[in-house]
Structure formats: structure tokens, C-alpha cells
Design an enzyme around this catalytic site. Structure first.
Site, short mmCIF file in Angstrom:
data_model
loop_
_atom_site.label_atom_id
_atom_site.label_comp_id
_atom_site.label_asym_id
_atom_site.label_seq_id
_atom_site.Cartn_x
_atom_site.Cartn_y
_atom_site.Cartn_z
N VAL A 136 15.97 15.86 -12.60
CA VAL A 136 15.01 16.95 -12.38
C VAL A 136 15.05 17.96 -13.53
O VAL A 136 14.02 18.39 -14.05
CB VAL A 136 15.31 17.67 -11.04
CG1 VAL A 136 14.44 18.91 -10.88
CG2 VAL A 136 15.14 16.73 -9.85
N ARG B 113 19.81 8.07 -14.36
CA ARG B 113 18.37 8.28 -14.22
C ARG B 113 17.96 9.48 -15.06
O ARG B 113 18.80 10.22 -15.56
CB ARG B 113 18.04 8.61 -12.76
CG ARG B 113 18.77 9.86 -12.29
CD ARG B 113 18.32 10.38 -10.94
NE ARG B 113 18.86 11.70 -10.65
CZ ARG B 113 20.04 11.94 -10.10
NH1 ARG B 113 20.84 10.94 -9.76
NH2 ARG B 113 20.46 13.18 -9.90
N LYS C 191 20.56 21.91 -6.62
CA LYS C 191 20.48 22.85 -7.73
C LYS C 191 19.26 23.75 -7.55
O LYS C 191 18.21 23.31 -7.08
CB LYS C 191 20.39 22.09 -9.05
CG LYS C 191 21.67 21.32 -9.37
CD LYS C 191 21.47 20.30 -10.47
CE LYS C 191 22.71 19.41 -10.56
NZ LYS C 191 22.42 18.15 -11.27
#
Ligand code: MV4
Length: 450
Positions: free
Chosen positions: A295, A292, A237
Site C-alpha cells: 500500500v 508484493r 498502518k
């Protein structure tokens, strides 16, 4: 609540976790490799333990060293950040065995979502839309051919142990199927020690839209809206935003409910992301679930005012998530600033940062472990900073991002700042007219104009 948390990670995310711990009155332990002794995560933690040489395998991935660091510092919990051990079921299990709270889901949840065919089957059984396909792994070529003919072309073969774009093969016509199936299996065997693959209809030029969820130990699961993550290169990304410029209240409600169903199906604990691909008409399908903190979590934080790391820590300590309806306000954009040269195919550009001016001003956030004089080690990921801005509207957020990018001065190395500056002026970006193929197929970076 925990008294002391060890952060089993490096870089900006380690610092990000330390900041929230400080605000919560929790002591922090940093771990670091010899390549990272001058990183800000080491300077700002209450204690720091060197866990080995630069290579990740010998430091941030070395479970015995991390456990030893937790033991000598009396840490009660471990925050894994993203990458490294964050989605390692074995590590989650070993932490539990050593009476250390892993700030994240159980080993079972990580394994279920880590095996992509199992994850997909779990979703199918819980009212989450999935792409039509084999409905599980296919071992024999004969069976695979039959399924392929039923699905039709183009189709995609995916390794069940893959994910994030690894271990996939697109097949455009029947004549290419047999070879692709065999190659995909043998590559999966080599890469993941698991040859199992499943088959799906290939959705052409989809958008990547993901939903942030939070689950607690009491069975509550909420979603915090979507992030638009279609702007990527080679499955990395580049820029993320919230909300998606193409989202409607109706689809957000449906996609959000699907993500909550997904979380409830596995009794999810912690922060998680349910990734969907969406076609032009916003028909959407489950792809993967990431167990998780990601980012790009800050864009969700900026529009919801929820500190996602704080919620991770609270639910890990057994507290309940606040289930009063969330209000989302405005628009947030994140640009990933990588130490790469966009004029030369994004080749890594490690070395010493000779000047580093961090942008500031209204609603401008920079998450970084770097500073003027910092030397970027060549051993790790190239992301050195995240620039996040928010504003009442998307147009204002774009104008704020352009202004902040212009203020962000980094000398001594090449960065992706000029690329982002050109993106801010791109009419297709400005109108929200893009999909997962846009940057690689259509957007041309022109180094001359920057
Ligand atoms: C797909 C797809 C189209 N159809 N699955 C890529 C990463 C992983 N999360 C899922 N991915 C995709 N799965 C079906 N059935 C398109 C992608 C995809 C993609 C595929 C090839 C090349 C670049 C891509 C970028 C984003 C998503």
C-alpha cells in the site's frame, strides 16, 4: 514486453497499475465484482470482465474466474496488486501452468516467506539479524518451557502461518507461559490450519521500519531505502513516510545491506519489502518479508523517482533492474484515508460520497478509485484514498500534508481526514518521537477540535 496485462484486484491499486501500464503502452484488462461496476479501475481499463458477486471469495479470490477472464481477453500476464491473491503461492503456480506470467515471485519464494519460521531461518543463514529465540518451530510444551526460560520474559509466541500481527501472543512472566503456548497453538490451528509456533524475546515498543527491494531474473537485488511505518492501530498502518525521521546513513546502509542479503538468499524476483523492528538504539531485527507491492509504496516512489510498478512489470518480462546508485531526495508522507469514523472507534462508514474534492498543487498525489457520487461498497477494505505529499524537508512535507488534508473534502461518509489533521499538529509526530504503540497508547484523538 507484454502486450496486455490483467489486473487481478480492485480499488486504488488496480487503477495505480493501469496508469503505469498505459504509460508503458501495455493494454489492460480489469476484473470486477458486481459491487464494483462503477469503480474507476473498471472505467479506465481498456477492457473489463465481471468475475462474480460482491464477496471476495466469489470474485477477486476466485482463481478459475480470473483465469477465464485472462483467457478470453488474451492477457499475457497478471498483476495481483496487494491483498487478495498477491501472496498466494498456489495462484502463482497456477498462472505459470497456464502460461500466464504472474507479476511477482515464484510459488517457492512466496511459500518460503509465507511460513514465518522458515523465513526467519532463511534470514539467520544469510547474515540478516533476527530476534533471539527458539530458532524454529517448537511442538512440545516441555521443549517450549525450556526455551522460554532460556530466553526470559517478556517473550512473544508467534504462529508460523501468521504474520502481519495475526496469531501472536505476548507472555510477561513464566506463570502465564503454558496457557499462552496452548492457546496460541490452538488459535493457529483454527485460523491457519497449522498449529506450529515459534518463540522470540519480546522487543518492547519497537519502531517498524521496512526496506523496499527489487530483484530481477538475473540475480540482481537492490534496495530503495526505508519506510517508517510505526504509526499503526491494530496492526493497520495509518501513516507512512520515507525516509524514517530517526534513520542515520550508517544504519540505512546496514539495514539496506541486510535486506539485499535477504533478497539474494532466495534469488528474489520482483518488488518486495523486508520488515524490521528497531529498538530505541536502532538495533534492528528481521520480522517478515512481504512478497508484493505494498500500500505504502508511493512514499518510496516520490523520493527515489522510481516507478515501482513499472519495475515490477519490467523484471517480470525478464529485463534487468537498473543498478546505478539511486539518489534519494527530500521527504514523502502518505496518509491513508479510510471510510471510517475516528470519533467512534474507527467504525466503518460505507455509503454514497456526495462531495469529493481531491487536493492538488505542488508535489501532491492522490491515489484513489473514488469520485463524487461513488458508492463505497461494504464488502471490502475501508481504504478509499491515499494522499501522498513530498517536499525537500520533513517539516515542509508536514505543512504540505496539512494544507492538502484541508483541501480534501469528502461528504456523505465519515473519514480519517480529521484524525490525520490532528496528527499533523501533534508535537510527538512532528519531532519523530513515536513507536508502534504510540497511536493506541498515547495519542488521543479529540473529535471536538475538528
Ligand atoms: C514483535 C514485536 C516485539 N518483539 N516481535 C507485529 C506484526 C508483525 N509484523 C510483527 N509484530 C511484532 N513482532 C518481537 N520479537 C512487536 C511487534 C509489533 C506489535 C506487537 C504487539 C502489538 C502491536 C504491535 C505493533 C507492531 C509490532
Amino acid at each position: 514486453m507484454f502486450n496486455k496485462i490483467l489486473i487481478a484486484n480492485r480499488g486504488e491499486i488496480a487503477l495505480r497499475v493501469i496508469r503505469t501500464c498505459k504509460e508503458m503502452g501495455i493494454k489492460t484488462v480489469a476484473v470486477y465484482s458486481t459491487a464494483d461496476q462503477d469503480s474507476l479501475h473498471v472505467k479506465f481499463a481498456d477492457e473489463a470482465v465481471c468475475i462474480g458477486p460482491p464477496a471476495g471469495k466469489e470474485s477477486y479470490l476466485k482463481i478459475p474466474s480470473i483465469l477465464a477472464a485472462a483467457e478470453i481477453t488474451n492477457a499475457e500476464a497478471i498483476h495481483p496488486g496487494y491483498g487478495f491473491l498477491a501472496e498466494n503461492a498456489e495462484f502463482s503456480r497456477i498462472c505459470a501452468e497456464h502460461n500466464l506470467k504472474f507479476i511477482g515471485p515464484s510459488p517457492e519464494m512466496i511459500s518460503t516467506m509465507g511460513d514465518k519460521a522458515t523465513a526467519k531461518a532463511t534470514m539467520m543463514n544469510n547474515n540478516v539479524p533476527v530476534v533471539p529465540g527458539s530458532g524454529g518451530v517448537v511442538d512440545s510444551l516441555q521443549e517450549a518451557k525450556k526455551i522460554a526460560d532460556e530466553i526470559g520474559y517478556p517473550l512473544i509466541i508467534k504462529a508460523t502461518a501468521g504474520g502481519g500481527g495475526r496469531g501472536m501472543r505476548v507472555v510477561n512472566e513464566a506463570s502465564g507461559f503454558e496457557k499462552a503456548f496452548k492457546t496460541c497453538r490452538s488459535e493457529a490451528e483454527t485460523a491457519f490450519n497449522n498449529p506450529a509456533v515459534y518463540i522470540e524475546k519480546f522487543i518492547i515498543d519497537p519502531r517498524h521500519i521496512e526496506i523496499q527491494i527489487l530483484g530481477d531474473q538475473h540475480g540482481n537485488v537492490i534496495h530503495l531505502g526505508e519506510r517508517e511505518c510505526s504509526l499503526q492501530r491494530r496492526h493497520q498502518k495509518i501513516l507512512e513516510e520515507a525516509p524514517s525521521p530517526v534513520m542515520t546513513p550508517e544504519v540505512r546502509e546496514k539495514m539496506g545491506q541486510a535486506a539485499v542479503n535477504a533478497g539474494k538468499a532466495i534469488n528474489y524476483e520482483g518488488a518486495g519489502t523486508v520488515e524490521f523492528i528497531a529498538d530505541k538504539d536502532l538495533n534492528f531485527y528481521f520480522m517478515e518479508m512481504n512478497t508484493r507491492i505494498q500500500v505504502e509504496h508511493p512514499v518510496t516512489e516520490e523520493i527515489t523517482w522510481c516507478d515501482l510498478v513499472k519495475e515490477q512489470i519490467r523484471v517480470a518480462a525478464g529485463e534487468k533492474i537498473d543498478d546505478k546508485p539511486l539518489k534519494m531526495r527530500g521527504h514523502a508522507i502518505e496518509c491513508r484515508i479510510n471510510a471510517e469514523d475516528p470519533a467512534h472507534n474507527f467504525r466503518p462508514s460505507a455509503g454514497k460520497i456526495t462531495a469529493f474534492n481531491i487536493p492538488g498543487g505542488h508535489s501532491t498525489r492522490v491515489d484513489t478509485h473514488a469520485y463524487s457520487g461513488y458508492v463505497i461498497p461494504p464488502h471490502y477494505d475501508s481504504m478509499i484514498a491515499k494522499l501522498i505529499v513530498s517536499a525537500p524537508t520533513r517539516e515542509e512535507a508536514i505543512n504540505r500534508m496539512r494544507r492538502a488534508l484541508e483541501e480534501f473534502i469528502i461528504e456523505g461518509i465519515k473519514t480519517t481526514i480529521p484524525y490525520h489533521l490532528q496528527l499533523m499538529d501533534d508535537p510527538n509526530f512532528q519531532s519523530g518521537n513515536f513507536n508502534t504503540q504510540y497511536l493506541e497508547k498515547s495519542f488521543k484523538f479529540n473529535p471536538e477540535t475538528n
